[in-house]
Scaffold this motif. Structure first.
Motif, PDB file in Angstrom:
ATOM      1  N   THR A   1      -6.524  -3.119  33.832  1.00 19.57           N
ATOM      2  CA  THR A   1      -7.304  -2.463  32.780  1.00 19.57           C
ATOM      3  C   THR A   1      -8.711  -3.038  32.766  1.00 19.57           C
ATOM      4  OG1 THR A   1      -5.281  -2.234  31.490  1.00 19.57           O
ATOM      5  CG2 THR A   1      -7.355  -1.833  30.349  1.00 19.57           C
ATOM      6  N   ALA A   2      -9.688  -2.207  33.128  1.00 12.76           N
ATOM      7  CA  ALA A   2     -11.072  -2.678  33.199  1.00 12.76           C
ATOM      8  C   ALA A   2     -11.598  -3.073  31.834  1.00 12.76           C
ATOM      9  CB  ALA A   2     -11.960  -1.596  33.807  1.00 12.76           C
ATOM     10  N   GLN A   3     -11.121  -2.414  30.786  1.00 16.78           N
ATOM     11  CA  GLN A   3     -11.572  -2.738  29.434  1.00 16.78           C
ATOM     12  C   GLN A   3     -11.197  -4.161  29.063  1.00 16.78           C
ATOM     13  OE1 GLN A   3      -9.716  -0.385  26.430  1.00 16.78           O
ATOM     14  NE2 GLN A   3     -10.831  -1.330  24.746  1.00 16.78           N
TER      15      GLN A   3
ATOM     16  N   TYR B   1     -12.460  -9.901  28.217  1.00 16.03           N
ATOM     17  CA  TYR B   1     -12.184 -11.278  28.611  1.00 16.03           C
ATOM     18  C   TYR B   1     -13.479 -12.020  28.927  1.00 16.03           C
ATOM     19  CZ  TYR B   1      -7.151 -10.454  29.067  1.00 16.03           C
ATOM     20  OH  TYR B   1      -5.842 -10.195  28.823  1.00 16.03           O
ATOM     21  N   ILE B   2     -14.350 -11.379  29.676  1.00 17.77           N
ATOM     22  CA  ILE B   2     -15.616 -12.017  30.053  1.00 17.77           C
ATOM     23  C   ILE B   2     -16.464 -12.293  28.816  1.00 17.77           C
ATOM     24  CG2 ILE B   2     -17.773 -11.651  31.315  1.00 17.77           C
ATOM     25  CD1 ILE B   2     -16.148 -10.042  33.355  1.00 17.77           C
ATOM     26  N   GLN B   3     -16.490 -11.360  27.872  1.00 15.14           N
ATOM     27  CA  GLN B   3     -17.247 -11.577  26.639  1.00 15.14           C
ATOM     28  C   GLN B   3     -16.701 -12.761  25.853  1.00 15.14           C
ATOM     29  OE1 GLN B   3     -17.138  -7.864  24.518  1.00 15.14           O
ATOM     30  NE2 GLN B   3     -18.505  -6.804  25.949  1.00 15.14           N
ATOM     31  N   LYS B   4     -15.387 -12.872  25.755  1.00 15.39           N
ATOM     32  CA  LYS B   4     -14.796 -13.978  25.004  1.00 15.39           C
ATOM     33  C   LYS B   4     -15.046 -15.316  25.697  1.00 15.39           C
ATOM     34  CE  LYS B   4     -12.981 -11.411  21.784  1.00 15.39           C
ATOM     35  NZ  LYS B   4     -13.477 -11.462  20.389  1.00 15.39           N
ATOM     36  N   ILE B   5     -14.997 -15.338  27.028  1.00 14.14           N
ATOM     37  CA  ILE B   5     -15.244 -16.589  27.749  1.00 14.14           C
ATOM     38  C   ILE B   5     -16.690 -17.027  27.577  1.00 14.14           C
ATOM     39  CG2 ILE B   5     -15.319 -17.636  30.045  1.00 14.14           C
ATOM     40  CD1 ILE B   5     -12.943 -15.890  30.806  1.00 14.14           C
ATOM     41  N   ARG B   6     -17.603 -16.087  27.620  1.00 12.81           N
ATOM     42  CA  ARG B   6     -19.006 -16.439  27.384  1.00 12.81           C
ATOM     43  C   ARG B   6     -19.222 -16.874  25.937  1.00 12.81           C
ATOM     44  NH1 ARG B   6     -21.695 -11.302  30.674  1.00 12.81           N
ATOM     45  NH2 ARG B   6     -21.253 -12.115  32.779  1.00 12.81           N
TER      46      ARG B   6
ATOM     47  N   LEU C   1      -8.301 -14.216  23.206  1.00 18.43           N
ATOM     48  CA  LEU C   1      -7.884 -13.378  24.322  1.00 18.43           C
ATOM     49  C   LEU C   1      -6.565 -12.676  24.021  1.00 18.43           C
ATOM     50  CD1 LEU C   1      -8.785 -15.595  27.417  1.00 18.43           C
ATOM     51  CD2 LEU C   1     -10.094 -13.737  26.397  1.00 18.43           C
ATOM     52  N   LEU C   2      -5.661 -13.363  23.327  1.00 18.91           N
ATOM     53  CA  LEU C   2      -4.403 -12.732  22.961  1.00 18.91           C
ATOM     54  C   LEU C   2      -4.605 -11.678  21.872  1.00 18.91           C
ATOM     55  CD1 LEU C   2      -1.364 -12.725  23.508  1.00 18.91           C
ATOM     56  CD2 LEU C   2      -1.112 -14.450  21.714  1.00 18.91           C
ATOM     57  N   ILE C   3      -5.554 -11.907  20.988  1.00 18.75           N
ATOM     58  CA  ILE C   3      -5.840 -10.946  19.918  1.00 18.75           C
ATOM     59  C   ILE C   3      -6.337  -9.619  20.495  1.00 18.75           C
ATOM     60  CG2 ILE C   3      -7.461 -10.514  18.024  1.00 18.75           C
ATOM     61  CD1 ILE C   3      -7.129 -13.449  17.252  1.00 18.75           C
ATOM     62  N   ILE C   4      -6.953  -9.651  21.664  1.00 13.08           N
ATOM     63  CA  ILE C   4      -7.404  -8.415  22.303  1.00 13.08           C
ATOM     64  C   ILE C   4      -6.240  -7.444  22.478  1.00 13.08           C
ATOM     65  CG2 ILE C   4      -8.314  -7.462  24.450  1.00 13.08           C
ATOM     66  CD1 ILE C   4     -10.024  -9.940  24.738  1.00 13.08           C
TER      67      ILE C   4
END
Length: 424
Positions: A119-121, A126-131, A198-201
């Protein structure tokens, strides 16, 4: 030929490589702090660096900071206890988080592999949360570093060691030691916060899954997967949260006792580190308690989302017996369309942690059997809400409010025993 020429382009998607780079950079950053202990050599080097920077170096600074005429500041008495408290909470963070990373790796520890990259979304989120992890860590560390530097400058001004070069060396050594221990502690708390976000996503995406015209068993299976992941993250981090909470609580009450029982002068020179230590520890506590409570309320809110989905699908069904639409003299008073139902939520409710929007593209199903299966699904979700637990205790707003009032009562008890007012 055209379709076969496009196949190699689909094998190496760009978002996957970007996510891999983010995870590799995160793994390297944690490795610099000593969290990556995949071998005996790396574990030995990590704990040796921790002992030198978080224990030996600050104790050496305290030893060389002794000077004539400094007894009135009582620096040594306070700073030994501050060093112990700072080292203990950092050691708990290093011990618990390094064990999880060594056992599961950074991807599985953060539950990034849950969607298997399909899933690209999710990859973009994920990238937004890591940043956001770096931004949050840099923000709080920067604020606390400025407070620590201001305190060290004040100590450098008021306490003369007889040599400016010795004072400068002690100033830099104190900042280096504090920065390392604080980064280790805050990184552990922020990493747990990242795992929770990340899990909340996936919890937030559950409402979108209900939009699809799928079998109820698919929704149940997805809910079981979510609760299973939440149970795993509770099991992996419960010791970390419990130990950090206990040691932070003990450290705060120790600081309160030391400052209120002291009969001498309390100022920024001798007790300023107590304020800095308290701010750092409270920031860490807010990070992991807020993430745990948010996961719990996201899980609990799935019950209301499932029941709302069931009601909207039933009201939009064309089958009278299955949907429960009443027939009044041949005129059916149907429910409004799915997208036109008022939310009846205030602005603060929309921003609360347990609100998830449910989109309007729901397919009506017209059979009594489907209605009964949806009803069974709603009962299942409401009966298996789950949440982040620590040995059976769910971390939610109720528990946090209870902890706050217990701590407040203990603070007033300590103040009542140590602070006295003499009336002449």
């Amino acid at each position: 030929m055209a379709s076969s020429a496009q196949l190699p382009l689909l094998e190496v998607p760009v978002p996957d490589s970007e996510l891999d780079r983010c995870l590799t950079a995160l793994d390297r950053f944690l490795g610099l702090l000593g969290f990556r202990q995949h071998s005996l050599l790396s574990a030995t080097a990590s704990w040796l660096a921790f002992f030198l920077l978080a224990v030996a170096l600050p104790l050496s600074v305290i030893e060389f900071s002794r000077c004539d005429g400094c007894d009135k500041y009582e620096i040594e008495t306070f700073e030994v206890q501050i060093t112990v408290s700072q080292a203990v909470v950092a050691a708990v963070s290093l011990l618990c988080l390094s064990r999880n990373l060594r056992k599961y790796g950074v991807r599985k520890a953060l539950f990034v592999d849950r969607c298997h990259g399909h899933t690209a979304q999710f990859r973009k989120l994920y990238i937004q949360k890591i940043r956001g992890f770096y931004y949050m860590l840099a923000t709080w560390f920067g604020v606390c570093f400025l407070l620590k530097a201001a305190r060290e400058v004040a100590r450098l001004i008021f306490i003369n060691h007889g040599s400016w070069w010795l004072s400068t060396v002690l100033f830099l050594a104190s900042l280096i030691s504090w920065s390392y221990a604080t980064l280790v502690f805050l990184s552990g708390c922020a990493l747990f916060n990242l795992a929770g976000n990340l899990l909340i996503i996936h919890f937030e995406n559950y409402g979108k899954i209900l939009e699809r015209d799928l079998d109820v068993s698919v929704y149940i299976e997805e809910h079981m997967s979510l609760t299973h992941d939440l149970s795993k993250i509770s099991h992996r981090f419960r010791i970390f949260l419990l130990l950090e909470f206990l040691f932070i609580t003990a450290s705060q009450f120790m600081a309160l006792l030391q400052t209120t029982e002291n009969q001498g002068i309390i100022n920024i020179v001798n007790a300023g580190d107590f304020a800095v230590l308290s701010i750092v520890q409270l920031v860490g506590m807010v990070l992991f308690l807020s993430a745990a409570a948010k996961m719990s309320h996201r899980a609990i809110s799935l019950g209301s989302i499932a029941s709302r989905w069931h009601a909207l699908v039933t009201c939009n069904s064309n089958d009278v017996s299955g949907s429960g639409i009443l027939d009044n003299g041949g005129n059916t008073e149907s429910c409004p369309p799915v997208g036109s139902l008022p939310a009846a939520l205030s602005e603060s409710d929309l921003e609360s942690s347990d609100y998830m929007p449910l989109a309007a593209s729901l397919q009506p199903v017209s059979s009594t059997s489907s209605y009964n299966r949806r009803q069974a699904f709603v009962v299942y979700v409401q009966s298996n809400t789950g949440g982040f637990t620590i040995f059976g205790w769910m971390v939610d707003r109720i528990l946090i409010n209870t902890i706050f009032f217990i701590h407040l009562s203990l603070v007033f008890f300590v103040l009542g025993k140590t602070v006295t007012i003499t009336i002449r």
